[in-house]
Design an enzyme around this catalytic site. Structure first.
Site, PDB file in Angstrom:
ATOM      1  N   ASP A  50      -1.536  -8.313   9.030  1.00 54.54           N
ATOM      2  CA  ASP A  50      -1.819  -7.076   8.298  1.00 54.54           C
ATOM      3  C   ASP A  50      -2.375  -7.444   6.923  1.00 54.54           C
ATOM      4  O   ASP A  50      -1.658  -7.944   6.063  1.00 54.54           O
ATOM      5  CB  ASP A  50      -0.517  -6.271   8.163  1.00 54.54           C
ATOM      6  N   HIS A  51      -3.639  -7.184   6.738  1.00 52.37           N
ATOM      7  CA  HIS A  51      -4.311  -7.615   5.505  1.00 52.37           C
ATOM      8  C   HIS A  51      -3.836  -6.838   4.280  1.00 52.37           C
ATOM      9  O   HIS A  51      -4.158  -7.178   3.149  1.00 52.37           O
ATOM     10  CB  HIS A  51      -5.829  -7.486   5.665  1.00 52.37           C
TER      11      HIS A  51
END
Lengths: 366, 438
Positions: B408-409
């Site tokens: 999850d950036h």
């Protein structure tokens, strides 16, 4: 090379003159005539009324975030009282009463908290810097101003006020140090209102008092009941006179309490108890001063009422002036950094105006 | 002329508030600064005083409702004019016109009894956009949720909004009715599903068969949509040389005694991930955008994606930090049995902090795993096989395991992912390093 004890003779004084019941210590009581006492009272009432109105206005969306000062009226009116017109003040953000005393217009306070540059423009003839919003960024400026006064040999004094949280900032300690080294005519007032936002005073420093921090820098610190306007006036007058004589700085710790939230974006219920707040309500700076005025026969109930009404009218008139002159001009944000706009900023301003015009025309269509 | 009093921004940059209590009712005459209602924002519970003296013609909100900044709270009647005449019929007519009217007061009372979802519980996944964009969208009755933002993290940019305003197609235009009230609490608490409209009539092209969607499929679909909507997926791929690990594994299996579990690759991989996680704890966290906090978990429970006859389930192996490779092997064997019968209890499927999906057991090299929300990373394993690789200038065959890490950036950067994967690979390539772990 023996290990031995240095004998440092240091103590910190603590002062209160007017207790919570309005009883005065006549030996310490300053000699102020009735007119002066009433002028001080009116300034404190004005501070509170403006504060109350601003909190309501913020909740109604009429001004932006601001930092309420209820409970700290005696501190700010007390330390500003001895300051002469030619002296300099470097203020923090929680003392509108002191600003108005110095000659700022009431509507400027409202403009400032509504994001208008005009609210930060010092009125002609007033030697004050604009309010410093960052914590502890400004005492170093006061130290510098004081050093300048010393170099120029003027008889001026500079006073700066800041919170207990500021005393953990490096810049503030540098200010303490430089003022001491150069014996600059600076009065440092720490408005110790017990909380740096949510951080209680006990977690701010291991030291028993904030006043004692001055000792390490080689000058006096004194702890004062910040809810006692007479004690504030006496202590600040002494510090101002000392500075004017060329005897250097003083650190005053005004021991007070922030009755409201840190700012309107804060909820104090999350970090302190209602009981604690109730205890401090009993120490209200206005109530004890009213009792004192009546005991002293400087005023009766009726006169106090009249002063209240007069203040309400003054605040109301100020609010109306504010709402009249408060017309947002978004492109103004380009106007205050450079005398002449750089080509990049000029291009940005034109683009911004074009976007605004485009939006306006679309809004008209809808 | 009647005037609306709208919810101001009570904090610094807040977008909404929940009404705690309404202190006045329609028809009341109020004084200036008289408290109208109590509301709670992300920052504080506050009382809202009346901006003027006057008569309340209409109350637009009720306790429990979430109200956006800028939405009308109450309407004041004309100065001095009585509102006793404000007809009930008019209110009813309005209800018929407006798709989602703010509840009338009477209805609001019942709404209190049936508790509204609290403001913070949910899934909301608010669309990222600057206040100016939000305002422009609001003024043009455009639902930001319906726009596919082109900015970082799906942020809706000025250009995106311009495109929609111009009637463009790149973003799905808002299909919300223009009359949608601004005080849409529902909009901010439900999952932001793009409104793609109805499916076409397939029978035009041939015969079709319709079946109800089974519950497990619905659960999977919801979980996947939630993850896609909230997590900002990026996939990092690498190949681990597991020649030595494979030797070790085979050696154990050849010499194992009765009762000793047969070792697969998975227990080693789990241990390697855990060892890497101690250095990179972000991979075991959750991103709490409502509280503005990162939640670091001090427990290590790994979900293992399992294919069952009914569909995908993700049972959780708990406390892997306290289990040996043998323990894990036994537990994985038991998990396989259960999977065949699809007999997991709900508790066995909850509480994971990281997930592994071993699609490689069925084949494939690269996959793009979907993160098991609210986790922030998932490791997909490809099929381990001999590959031609170059070692000391010569092409040789080595046993290679493809690793596909989705992260999850919002909370993890590409560099973190590369380091974390590199760390895992280090343990897999030289499995002896696991001995040196505490």
């Amino acid at each position: 090379m023996p290990r031995r004890k240095l004998k440092l003779q240091h103590e910190v004084e603590e002062l209160s003159i007017l207790d919570v019941d309005g009883q005065v210590d006549t030996a310490l009581e300053p000699a102020l005539n009735h007119d002066e006492l009433l002028r001080i009272y009116r300034a404190m009432v004005l501070t509170r009324e403006l504060d109350d109105r601003m909190l309501k206005m913020q909740r109604q969306g009429r001004i932006g975030t601001f930092a309420p000062c209820r409970g700290q009226e005696a501190t700010q009116i007390g330390y500003i009282y001895p300051m002469q017109k030619e002296d300099w003040v470097v203020p923090s953000y929680r003392a509108p009463g002191a600003q108005i005393w110095r000659g700022w217009h009431l509507e400027q306070i409202l403009l400032f908290w509504n994001g208008y540059e005009e609210g930060a423009r010092t009125p002609e003839g007033v030697n004050d810097l604009p309010v410093a919003i960052p914590v502890g960024s400004h005492p170093i400026l006061a130290a510098g101003i004081g050093m300048g006064m010393k170099l120029q040999g003027t008889k001026q004094v500079v006073l700066t006020a800041f919170g207990d949280g500021s005393t953990s900032e490096g810049d503030v300690l540098e200010a303490f140090n430089f003022a001491g080294v150069y014996q600059a005519p600076v009065v440092f007032v720490c408005e110790n209102n017990q909380y740096a936002i949510s951080l209680p005073r006990a977690k701010q420093t291991r030291a028993e008092t904030i006043a004692q921090k001055a000792l390490a820098f080689g000058y006096d610190g004194i702890k004062v009941d910040g809810n006692d306007v007479l004690a504030m006036i006496v202590v600040t007058t002494e510090a101002v006179n000392k500075a004017r004589r060329g005897d250097g700085p003083t650190l005053i710790e005004a021991f007070t309490y922030r009755m409201q939230m840190h700012t309107t974006a804060d909820d104090p219920k999350k970090y302190r108890s209602d009981e604690e707040v109730k205890e401090w309500e009993k120490k209200c700076p206005l109530l004890r001063f009213e009792k004192y005025l009546i005991n002293k026969k400087a005023a009766d109930e009726k006169l106090l009422q009249e002063i209240h009404q007069d203040v309400i009218d003054e605040v109301q008139a100020g609010l109306e002036r504010f709402e009249k002159c408060c017309v947002p001009q978004p492109d103004k944000l380009f106007d205050y950094t450079y005398a002449q706009l750089t080509p990049e900023l000029q291009a940005q301003k034109e683009e911004f105006l074009a976007i605004l015009a485009q939006r306006d025309s679309r809004n008209r269509k809808h | 002329m009647s005037t609306d009093f709208k919810l101001p921004d009570l904090g610094e940059g807040i977008h909404e508030a929940q009404v705690i209590q309404v202190l006045i009712k329609e028809g009341d005459r109020v004084a200036s600064d008289q408290p109208l209602m109590e509301v709670e924002t992300d920052k504080a519970a506050v009382e809202i005083p009346s901006p003027q003296a006057g008569v309340i013609q209409k109350v637009h909100v009720a306790a429990g409702q979430t109200v956006n900044v800028g939405a009308a709270l109450v309407t004041f009647a004309d100065n001095g004019r009585s509102v006793a005449t404000a007809p009930v019929a008019a209110a009813v007519a309005q209800t018929a016109v407006i798709a989602q009217p703010p509840p009338p007061v009477a209805e609001a009372r019942t709404a209190v009894a049936a508790p509204m979802p609290p403001a913070r519980t949910g899934q909301p996944a608010k669309v990222a956009a600057s206040p100016a964009i939000r305002r422009q969208a609001r003024e043009n009755n455009i639902d930001l949720q319906s726009i596919n933002g082109s900015g970082p993290g799906g942020r809706v940019t000025h250009e995106d909004l311009e495109r929609v305003l111009a009637g463009g197609s790149a973003a799905t235009p808002a299909s919300v009715p223009a009359s949608r009230p601004e005080s849409g609490g529902a909009a901010s608490t439900s999952l932001p599903l793009p409104d793609v409209g109805e499916l076409p009539d397939f029978t035009k092209w041939g015969k079709v068969r319709r079946e109800p969607i089974p519950q497990i499929r619905k659960t999977i679909a919801n979980q996947m949509v939630r993850s896609e909507a909230v997590n900002v997926h990026v996939m990092h791929h690498d190949l681990a040389d597991i020649e030595m690990l494979e030797q070790l594994r085979k050696d154990h299996n050849a010499r194992k005694t009765e009762g000793d579990p047969k070792l697969t690759l998975l227990p080693f991989i789990i241990k390697a991930i855990f060892a890497a996680m101690k250095r990179y704890p972000k991979f075991n966290c959750s991103f709490d955008h409502l509280q503005n906090e990162i939640v670091y978990k001090e427990y290590f429970n790994f979900g293992i994606a399992v294919d069952t006859p009914r569909g995908l389930v993700v049972p959780v192996i708990r406390d892997i930090d306290r289990k040996s490779i043998r323990d894990l092997a036994r537990e994985l064997t038991a998990l396989g049995e259960k999977a065949r019968k699809a007999s997991f209890t709900i508790d066995e499927l909850r509480g994971g902090s990281f997930t592994i999906t071993n699609i490689g057991s069925l084949g494939g090299i690269v996959s793009t795993p979907i993160i098991n929300y609210p986790e922030v990373a998932i490791l997909g394993l490809g099929k381990a096989d001999y590959k031609a690789v170059v070692r000391e200038g010569k092409v040789v065959a080595r046993y290679m395991l493809p690793l596909n890490l989705s992260f999850d950036h919002r909370v993890i950067d590409g560099a973190d992912a590369a380091r974390f994967t590199g760390e895992i690979m280090g343990y897999l390539e030289v499995p002896g390093r696991l001995l040196l772990e505490d």
